[in-house]
Design a protein around this motif. Structure first.
Motif: not given
Length: 223
Positions: A82-88, A101-106, A125-130, A145-152
């Motif tokens: 939760s502090s160092k890693i993002g997973i797509v 919004f709720e998905n990115v909040m999780t 969300l702004k960084k990924t343009g959505i 768009q879903k992949q942008r949500v996943a990256i967000s």
């Protein structure tokens, strides 16, 4: 920095149908690299990525920023993620009935350090343009768009590493180019990016290419 020494992954250990998915893997990934892990289906690419993402167990040594991952409890691994890693992931792994919004909040439900959670979601969300899609349900979105949500979602905790498993595998070529461009822009901002891909055009854009065959690294090339 990532350093892996004599890493093995065995499924169904001790049983007749035991599978040695990774064999004595040794590799080093420097900070701020873009890394492509390539190889045929079943070679062990995703298994290695899942181990580096701290979501799968293993035998051997794995150090992430000099932290010995094999000595961490599950709760400490969760805090590290939760502090160092993002997973797509290729299949996005989103909750269809939730809004963007709720998905990115999780991931922020498990992160006590980030106080301005709503602000963090909107910045991602702004960084990924959505940002304009924040109130839409994921079920209403296109694949890109879903992949942008996943990256967000991967970005929302301000990670130092993003691990992406076939992030363009289910996308058309135009959308794939947009997603890869986005990942490389994140790298230019200091995030280490590790991508599992079958696409050699994507791999050849990376600083570092690791090829796996039958659970073994057969090429490890840095440009």
């Amino acid at each position: 920095m990532i350093e892996i020494k004599n890493l093995n992954k065995i499924y169904l250990k001790g049983k007749k149908n035991m599978v040695h998915a990774l064999n004595n893997i040794n590799l080093k990934i420097d900070d701020r690299e873009t890394v492509a892990i390539i190889g045929e289906s079943g070679a062990g690419k995703s298994t290695l990525l899942h181990i580096m993402s701290c979501i799968d167990n293993f035998d051997g040594e794995y150090y992430l920023d000099n932290i010995d991952i094999n000595k961490l409890s599950e709760s400490k691994k969760s805090k590290l993620r939760s502090s160092k890693i993002g997973i797509v992931l290729q299949d996005f792994a989103l909750i269809d009935d939730f809004t963007v919004f709720e998905n990115v909040m999780t991931p922020l439900y498990f992160n006590k350090k980030i106080k301005d959670k709503k602000g963090s979601v909107m910045r991602a969300l702004k960084k990924t343009g959505i940002a304009s899609l924040k109130s839409k349900k994921v079920s209403q979105l296109s694949g890109g768009q879903k992949q942008r949500v996943a990256i967000s979602r991967a970005l929302v905790t301000s990670p130092e590493y993003i691990f992406a498993d076939e992030p363009t595998g289910s996308l058309d070529s135009k959308t794939s180019d947009e997603i890869i461009k986005m990942l490389f822009e994140l790298n230019s901002n200091g995030i280490t990016i590790v991508i599992v891909t079958h696409n050699l055009e994507i791999a050849n854009q990376c600083h570092h290419i690791i090829e796996i065959k039958d659970g073994n690294i057969i090429k490890d090339i840095c440009s």
